[in-house]
Structures are given as structure tokens and as C-alpha cells.
Design a protein around this motif. Structure first.
Motif, short mmCIF file in Angstrom:
data_model
loop_
_atom_site.label_atom_id
_atom_site.label_comp_id
_atom_site.label_asym_id
_atom_site.label_seq_id
_atom_site.Cartn_x
_atom_site.Cartn_y
_atom_site.Cartn_z
N UNK A 227 22.72 25.64 -36.25
CA UNK A 227 23.65 24.63 -35.74
C UNK A 227 24.77 24.33 -36.71
N UNK A 228 24.58 24.63 -37.99
CA UNK A 228 25.61 24.32 -38.98
C UNK A 228 26.88 25.16 -38.79
N UNK A 229 26.79 26.28 -38.07
CA UNK A 229 28.01 27.03 -37.76
C UNK A 229 28.83 26.21 -36.77
N UNK A 230 30.07 25.84 -37.11
CA UNK A 230 30.87 24.97 -36.23
C UNK A 230 31.08 25.58 -34.85
N UNK A 231 31.02 24.74 -33.83
CA UNK A 231 31.20 25.25 -32.48
C UNK A 231 32.55 25.91 -32.29
N UNK A 232 33.62 25.32 -32.86
CA UNK A 232 34.96 25.89 -32.68
C UNK A 232 35.04 27.31 -33.21
N UNK A 233 34.40 27.56 -34.36
CA UNK A 233 34.38 28.90 -34.93
C UNK A 233 33.55 29.84 -34.05
N UNK A 234 32.41 29.35 -33.60
CA UNK A 234 31.56 30.14 -32.71
C UNK A 234 32.33 30.53 -31.45
N UNK B 136 27.15 34.22 -39.03
CA UNK B 136 26.30 33.36 -39.86
C UNK B 136 26.41 33.72 -41.34
N UNK B 137 26.46 35.01 -41.65
CA UNK B 137 26.57 35.43 -43.05
C UNK B 137 27.89 34.95 -43.66
N UNK B 138 28.99 35.07 -42.90
CA UNK B 138 30.29 34.63 -43.40
C UNK B 138 30.31 33.13 -43.62
N UNK B 139 29.69 32.39 -42.71
CA UNK B 139 29.66 30.93 -42.87
C UNK B 139 28.77 30.52 -44.05
N UNK B 140 27.68 31.22 -44.21
CA UNK B 140 26.74 30.87 -45.29
C UNK B 140 27.36 31.14 -46.66
N UNK B 141 28.13 32.22 -46.80
CA UNK B 141 28.66 32.60 -48.10
C UNK B 141 30.04 32.01 -48.40
N UNK B 142 30.85 31.80 -47.37
CA UNK B 142 32.23 31.38 -47.64
C UNK B 142 32.74 30.29 -46.69
N UNK B 143 31.90 29.81 -45.79
CA UNK B 143 32.31 28.80 -44.81
C UNK B 143 33.60 29.23 -44.10
N UNK C 54 35.25 32.52 -41.17
CA UNK C 54 34.95 33.56 -40.17
C UNK C 54 34.77 34.89 -40.87
N UNK C 55 34.00 35.80 -40.28
CA UNK C 55 33.97 37.17 -40.80
C UNK C 55 35.35 37.80 -40.63
N UNK C 56 35.61 38.95 -41.23
CA UNK C 56 36.96 39.53 -41.22
C UNK C 56 37.35 40.16 -39.89
N UNK D 273 32.70 48.64 -36.17
CA UNK D 273 32.79 49.17 -37.53
C UNK D 273 33.10 48.08 -38.55
N UNK D 274 33.94 47.12 -38.18
CA UNK D 274 34.23 46.01 -39.09
C UNK D 274 32.98 45.22 -39.39
N UNK D 275 32.21 44.91 -38.36
CA UNK D 275 30.97 44.14 -38.55
C UNK D 275 29.96 44.94 -39.36
N UNK D 276 29.80 46.22 -39.05
CA UNK D 276 28.85 47.05 -39.80
C UNK D 276 29.22 47.10 -41.28
#
Length: 527
Positions: free
Chosen positions: A202-209, A308-315, A317-319, A365-368
Motif C-alpha cells: 500500500x505504501x506505493x502511491x496510487x497516483x504512481x501506480x 515496488x523495487x523502484x519505490x523501495x530504493x528511490x521513492x 518510478x522505474x525508468x 526489456x527495460x523492466x528486465x
């Protein structure tokens, strides 16, 4: 708080009809409607499930905690303001079918008028495999138990086809022959869903999701569409498209599921602790090809893992922000489904124009690459495996049409139907092709072209048939579904159950609710 695992579940509403080989007069008139036939189906499953317990009792649903009006955006819709189709939490009254649906007859009646006064309370059943079978919006619906991997999601989803066949067999033995179909539309304007559920922090903001989900879900039919003859809700235009669901999606974000359906659904029933939200995806297709189910779930899990990984490490979005759409997402969804040759393009935030296939290739490919760069303590279990499944599926579509046709359902379906359209009078407007489209989804043994393709080895197998058949009655390991399924099979004191509870007898006239709030707990409970 994050976890290194992700719970997944799939809900499938089946199309239902009187068995075409049965004379209408052979069964009571009240059961000729979809509502009546759905009740027959659910009662057949209930009867079968009761036979699996030594005491011959079916285990009903515990309605405590159901809340379909809670919204991910931090609000809750007032019950008096809700469309009746949204009220799926009443144990004594069925939520009606889509408000967009039309009855062919004026002499309609409520399901409660059926012989036996059927109700949700009498048709819901908790299954020995930890799943649920019930009537929802005038359709029989199967919900898989909670699983932890994309592969297991396939196994227990396909197991639902065996549950459906058992229901048809039992119903026929009671003198009520029915036919069930795993599809999303009758091509006459009526639509029904196949919904996916993913546990998300739930800590991932809805707007980002929301922002990350929209372009992904708009283009995802490329890798997992079921294929459909006809374009438009009522198939008013001749032709073929990737997705059965796309034409029925008409909004960006919303709580509703049966009208003006949104790309991002905001129903907020986590069925877990407050740190979790359940992402409820409603714009996917019901697939007959196991490989398409695998691609659908694996790609979604990989996308969420990166988020989730991007939010956990840098708050942040992923690239993938350059892949956000710079165009109307709803219209883009229709365009993607209709553009089976990837001719048209979508304008993206980085200024590039991409076809839906090119978008999926760039995203996979970006996500991988992003997930591969993360520390292993950040990644969710199977995240890299999911990403590679996604990449491999898109690669097939780009480079290996034969392999793609074994995994991606719409590709195989288009190949067969295209050849037929060139040989029969009327082409894509032929009634024969429309009928074959329905037959493709037919779950009666041996009648679907999918069964014939599978017998010839033209459909990719994700798991052995024996494992899938066992999953129709056995629960998965690793989640509370194991506890629930074992309780349904063995506990003599069990009265009802839900995703988060077991209700047991605590005396002659007393009941006790045992909480199952932790979806990752699979420790046995003894009576």
C-alpha cells in the motif's frame, strides 16, 4: 512494508447457455435464462463439492468483511449512491447483470423466483482446492485460490475448466443440461469479466501506480489477447481483433466493473492486513491458451515488481516514464486491439511513436534490465523469471510466428480464422465464423477447436494435465489457501469460510470465526 512474494488470484465469469443439443421443453422454463442457468451451475458445483466431504455438506461463504465500495483513492462510495451491479456483498440478493445488458424478453423475473428460492447464500461454495464458486452478475464464476507464482496462477485457472466440466456433468445428471464457455462476450453486446488480483504494498502511491499501469494495460493484449471476431460492443463492424474485452473499456479510472469499465479499477478489498492493497485488474481476457495466461500474469508481476523495487530504493518510478502515453488511453486501447498488423502507432512521452508491439518490446526489456540491476534483497521472488517470460513472449511475436501461435491465443485464432474467412462466403461477416468464435470458448469436452489444437501439440503446455486436474480439488502450497482447502476437506466443525476466515462450531448453537488475515500463512489449523 514489502514482502519477497506476491499473492495472485484470477476470477473468471463463464458464459452459460442451455446445452444446444437439448430441447427447450426438457427442463423447467424458469431455468432458461442466464440467471437461472447460472444458479443451476453453481448448485451443481456445490453438490459435487459436498460429495467430497465425508459428511456430505457443502461449505458456504462467510460474508463478513466484504466491502466492494471501498476505493483505492482513499474514499468510499455511499451504498445508496452505488449502482446495483456494484453490490456484490449481499448474501440474500444477487447483484444484477450489467446495466448495459438488454433482455430479449419482457417477461423477466428475479433469480429469487426460481424453485427452491435460490440466493447467494445457497449457491456460493468454498472449494476443497481453496477457491470459490458462485453466481455473480448472472454468470457462474470461479475464483482461484491464492497462489505465489505465475505458473501456479495458470494451473489453478485452467483447473477451473475442469470444475466447469464437472458442473456440466452433474447438472446433466439432474436433468438440467448446460453448456459453459470461457470467453468475455456473446458478441451481441453482453460482456462478462476475467479479473486478476495482485497483492501490492500500500505504501506505493496510487497516483504512481495509476500512471505506470495505464500504458501497460492498454498494450498488454498484444501478448495475451484471446482474439475476437467482430469489432465494437455489438460486433457492428466485420473483422478480427486481439482482445475480447477492449471494446467494453470506456473510462480511465473507476470503481465500477460492469459499466463504463475503467482501465484502472480502484476497488480496494485487500483481503489482508492494512499494509496491503489488492490490485484488481478487470480489462484482461479469459484465455483458453495456458501460455497466454502465463504471459498475462508474468508480465503483470514483473511490471509491479519493478514499480515496488523502484519505490523501495528511490521513492520514484522505474525508468519507464518515457513510455507513458501522450494520447487518449481509452481510444488507444481500442486501437491496439483492432490493429492486428501493428500498423498504427501510439505517441509516447519521450516523443517517439511506437506500435503496441514495439511498446511491449521496449517495456519488457527495460523492466528486465532494471530488475537485473537491483540487489537481490530488493527483488520479489520470481521477478526475473517473470520478466524473462515477458521478454520471450514479445520476442516470439517479433521473430518466431510458429512459437508465438502456440503461446499467444489471438495469434493462433487469427491464423485459423483468417484462412477460413478467405474460403467461405461472406468472409469476416459470415455467421459461421461468429459461431466458431463462440465454439472456440466451448468447455464441453472435445467440441472446441482449442481441444483439437492441443491434441495435435499446437498449444503450449505450462504444466502437465495431471497436475491441472489435481488442482481442481487440491489447494496450492505457500498461502492460506492451503489452510482453507484442507479445512474444507477435513474439518468436521467447519460451517463457512472466506478469503480471511474460517467459521467453525464452538458449541451446539455457537459459532467461532478464526481469522486468516495473513495471506502468506499456510500453517495447519486443527479442529
Amino acid at each position: 512494508m514489502m514482502t519477497n512474494q506476491r499473492v495472485v488470484g484470477i476470477e473468471t465469469e463463464y458464459g452459460v447457455a442451455l446445452d444446444p443439443d437439448t430441447e427447450v421443453g426438457a427442463i423447467p422454463n424458469l431455468r432458461h435464462t442466464p440467471e437461472g442457468l447460472s444458479v443451476v451451475t453453481a448448485q451443481a458445483v456445490r453438490s459435487w463439492q459436498a460429495s467430497l466431504r465425508p459428511d456430505g455438506r457443502a461449505i458456504g461463504w462467510d460474508w463478513e468483511g466484504e466491502d466492494p465500495l471501498n476505493d483505492l483513492r482513499g474514499t468510499r462510495l455511499d451504498r445508496a449512491s452505488a449502482d446495483p451491479t456494484m453490490l456484490t456483498d449481499d448474501p440474500h440478493r444477487f447483484a444484477p447483470a450489467s446495466s448495459e445488458a438488454h433482455s430479449a424478453e419482457d417477461d423477466t423475473f428475479s433469480v429469487q423466483e426460481l424453485v427452491g428460492q435460490s440466493s447467494p447464500m445457497l449457491t456460493n461454495v468454498v472449494m476443497t482446492n481453496g477457491g470459490r464458486f458462485y453466481v455473480d452478475h448472472a454468470h457462474p464464476e470461479y475464483s482461484t485460490p491464492e497462489v505465489l507464482t505465475a505458473r501456479d496462477a495458470v494451473v489453478w485457472d485452467v483447473a477451473g475448466e475442469h470444475v466447469a466440466r464437472r458442473a456440466m456433468k452433474v447438472a446433466a445428471s439432474y436433468g438440467s443440461p448446460i453448456a459453459l464457455y470461457k470467453n468475455n462476450t456473446d458478441s451481441k453486446g453482453l460482456a462478462y469479466g476475467s479479473h486478476e488480483n495482485y497483492l501490492l504494498a500500500r505504501e506505493v502511491p496510487f497516483a504512481l501506480l495509476r500512471d505506470c499501469l495505464v500504458p501497460f494495460l492498454v498494450t498488454r493484449p498484444v501478448i495475451c489477447g484471446a482474439g475476437r471476431v467482430g469489432i465494437g460492443k455489438n460486433s457492428e463492424t466485420c473483422g478480427f481483433q486481439m482482445s475480447q474485452r477492449a471494446d467494453f473499456v470506456g473510462d480511465l479510472v473507476g470503481l465500477q466493473t460492469t459499466f463504463n469499465r475503467p482501465i484502472v479499477n480502484t476497488r480496494d478489498e485487500s483481503h489482508a492486513g492494512s499494509k496491503w492493497r489488492r490490485l484488481h485488474v478487470i480489462n484482461g481476457d479469459a484465455n483458453r491458451f495456458p501460455g497466454s495466461i502465463l504471459a498475462k500474469v508474468a508480465s503483470s508481476r514483473a511490471w509491479l515488481a519493478a514499480l515496488e523495487a523502484a519505490w523501495k530504493t528511490a521513492h520514484s518510478a522505474p525508468p519507464i516514464e518515457g513510455l507513458f502515453l501522450d494520447c487518449d488511453p481509452v481510444e488507444a486501447g481500442w486501437q491496439v486491439s483492432h490493429d492486428i498488423d501493428f500498423v498504427t502507432t501510439l505517441r509516447c512521452a519521450d516523443g517517439r511513436e511506437r506500435s503496441a508491439l514495439e511498446w511491449q518490446w521496449a517495456a519488457a526489456n527495460t523492466v528486465a534490465d532494471f530488475l537485473h540491476s537491483q540487489d537481490r534483497d530488493v527483488l520479489l521472488a520470481d521477478a526475473l523469471t517473470d520478466a524473462l517470460t515477458w521478454v520471450d513472449t514479445v520476442r516470439m511475436l517479433r521473430e518466431d510466428p510458429v512459437a508465438a501461435a502456440r503461446r499467444v491465443e489471438w495469434v493462433a485464432k487469427r491464423t485459423i480464422f483468417q484462412a477460413l474467412s478467405e474460403r467461405i462466403p461472406g468472409g469476416w461477416s459470415s455467421a459461421k465464423l461468429a459461431a466458431l468464435d463462440i465454439q472456440w470458448a466451448d468447455l464441453r469436452p472435445g467440441l472446441s477447436p482449442v481441444d483439437k489444437l492441443r491434441a495435435k501439440g499446437h498449444v503450449e503446455d505450462v504444466a502437465p494435465a495431471t497436475e491441472i486436474i489435481m488442482a481442481a480439488t487440491q489447494p496450492p502450497t505457500g498461502t492460506r489457501a492451503k489452510v482453507r482447502g484442507n479445512a474444507v476437506t477435513h474439518r468436521k466443525d467447519l460451517v463457512a469460510a472466506s478469503w480471511t476466515s474460517l467459521v467453525v462450531r464452538a458449541g451446539w448453537d455457537r459459532l467461532q470465526r478464526i481469522e486468516l488475515r495473513d495471506p502468506f500463512s499456510n500453517e495447519s489449523l486443527t479442529s
